[in-house]
Design a protein around this motif. Structure first.
Motif, mmCIF file in Angstrom:
data_model
loop_
_atom_site.group_PDB
_atom_site.id
_atom_site.type_symbol
_atom_site.label_atom_id
_atom_site.label_comp_id
_atom_site.label_asym_id
_atom_site.label_seq_id
_atom_site.Cartn_x
_atom_site.Cartn_y
_atom_site.Cartn_z
ATOM 1 N N ASP A 1 0.942 -1.086 -0.042
ATOM 2 C CA ASP A 1 -0.001 -0.033 -0.061
ATOM 3 C C ASP A 1 0.938 1.272 -0.091
ATOM 4 O O ASP A 1 0.448 2.259 -0.755
ATOM 5 N N ALA A 2 1.794 1.298 0.863
ATOM 6 C CA ALA A 2 2.929 2.448 0.802
ATOM 7 C C ALA A 2 3.511 2.676 -0.349
ATOM 8 O O ALA A 2 3.670 3.915 -0.986
ATOM 9 N N LEU A 3 3.904 1.523 -1.235
ATOM 10 C CA LEU A 3 4.533 1.603 -2.418
ATOM 11 C C LEU A 3 3.634 2.329 -3.584
ATOM 12 O O LEU A 3 4.108 3.032 -4.321
ATOM 13 N N ARG A 4 2.204 1.752 -3.670
ATOM 14 C CA ARG A 4 1.316 2.403 -4.508
ATOM 15 C C ARG A 4 1.080 3.669 -4.116
ATOM 16 O O ARG A 4 1.028 4.561 -5.181
ATOM 17 N N ARG A 5 1.095 4.133 -2.866
ATOM 18 C CA ARG A 5 0.661 5.735 -2.726
ATOM 19 C C ARG A 5 1.864 6.435 -2.973
ATOM 20 O O ARG A 5 1.580 7.535 -3.444
ATOM 21 N N ALA A 6 3.274 5.853 -3.095
ATOM 22 C CA ALA A 6 4.294 6.651 -3.518
ATOM 23 C C ALA A 6 4.384 6.754 -4.803
ATOM 24 O O ALA A 6 5.366 7.307 -5.607
ATOM 25 N N GLY A 7 3.642 5.854 -5.570
ATOM 26 C CA GLY A 7 3.842 5.847 -7.027
ATOM 27 C C GLY A 7 5.071 4.805 -7.688
ATOM 28 O O GLY A 7 5.318 5.008 -8.767
ATOM 29 N N ARG A 8 5.189 4.006 -6.657
ATOM 30 C CA ARG A 8 6.232 3.017 -6.861
ATOM 31 C C ARG A 8 6.056 1.892 -7.143
ATOM 32 O O ARG A 8 6.761 0.916 -7.591
ATOM 33 N N LEU A 9 4.655 1.381 -7.218
ATOM 34 C CA LEU A 9 4.207 0.340 -7.647
ATOM 35 C C LEU A 9 2.893 0.570 -8.377
ATOM 36 O O LEU A 9 1.947 1.196 -7.702
ATOM 37 N N PRO A 10 2.518 -0.179 -9.479
ATOM 38 C CA PRO A 10 1.352 0.159 -10.207
ATOM 39 C C PRO A 10 0.237 -0.493 -9.325
ATOM 40 O O PRO A 10 0.213 -1.474 -8.566
ATOM 41 N N LYS A 11 -0.933 0.138 -9.543
ATOM 42 C CA LYS A 11 -2.081 0.036 -8.858
ATOM 43 C C LYS A 11 -2.552 -1.590 -9.248
ATOM 44 O O LYS A 11 -2.276 -1.926 -10.769
ATOM 45 N N PRO A 12 -3.387 -2.304 -8.528
ATOM 46 C CA PRO A 12 -3.967 -3.572 -9.229
ATOM 47 C C PRO A 12 -4.771 -3.278 -10.368
ATOM 48 O O PRO A 12 -5.482 -2.439 -10.254
ATOM 49 N N ASP A 13 -4.970 -4.336 -11.293
ATOM 50 C CA ASP A 13 -5.873 -4.109 -12.582
ATOM 51 C C ASP A 13 -7.180 -4.355 -11.955
ATOM 52 O O ASP A 13 -7.587 -4.954 -11.125
ATOM 53 N N GLN A 14 -8.154 -3.510 -12.323
ATOM 54 C CA GLN A 14 -9.790 -3.303 -11.818
ATOM 55 C C GLN A 14 -10.282 -4.430 -12.581
ATOM 56 O O GLN A 14 -11.555 -4.461 -12.120
ATOM 57 N N SER A 15 -9.687 -5.114 -13.457
ATOM 58 C CA SER A 15 -10.618 -5.982 -14.180
ATOM 59 C C SER A 15 -10.752 -7.499 -13.349
ATOM 60 O O SER A 15 -11.155 -8.579 -13.663
ATOM 61 N N GLY A 16 -9.944 -7.490 -12.152
ATOM 62 C CA GLY A 16 -10.389 -8.665 -11.344
ATOM 63 C C GLY A 16 -9.238 -9.537 -11.336
ATOM 64 O O GLY A 16 -9.121 -10.504 -10.619
ATOM 65 N N ASP A 17 -8.169 -9.052 -11.872
ATOM 66 C CA ASP A 17 -6.897 -9.758 -12.119
ATOM 67 C C ASP A 17 -5.755 -9.724 -11.139
ATOM 68 O O ASP A 17 -4.777 -9.890 -11.309
ATOM 69 N N ALA A 18 -6.300 -9.027 -9.811
ATOM 70 C CA ALA A 18 -5.292 -8.526 -8.846
ATOM 71 C C ALA A 18 -4.710 -10.151 -8.232
ATOM 72 O O ALA A 18 -5.537 -11.157 -8.362
ATOM 73 N N SER A 19 -3.368 -9.866 -7.786
ATOM 74 C CA SER A 19 -2.629 -10.808 -7.360
ATOM 75 C C SER A 19 -3.341 -11.271 -6.087
ATOM 76 O O SER A 19 -3.896 -10.650 -5.461
#
Length: 64
Positions: free
Chosen positions: A40-58
């Motif tokens: 979550d911290a990496l996503r908020r910092a823009g260092r990790l892409p957000k999960p795909d909204q199509s349901g393909d999240a890991s």
């Protein structure tokens, strides 16, 4: 699914205790909670892409 790597982590007792309580509240393991917080911290910092909204999240990417 991406490969997982083991990494030894030194963390202060009070922080570990707080994370364990938080993990218990969220019905996660301590390891899963640490990974969730870091991701979550990496996503908020823009260092990790957000999960795909199509349901393909890991696995483990779901928010509770």
């Amino acid at each position: 699914m991406s490969a997982k790597k083991a990494y030894p982590l030194r963390i202060s007792a009070p922080v570990l205790e707080a994370l364990q309580l938080w993990a218990d509240d969220e019905l996660r393991s301590l390891n899963a909670q640490i990974e969730y917080v870091l991701r979550d911290a990496l996503r908020r910092a823009g260092r990790l892409p957000k999960p795909d909204q199509s349901g393909d999240a890991s696995p483990g990417d779901e928010e509770t």
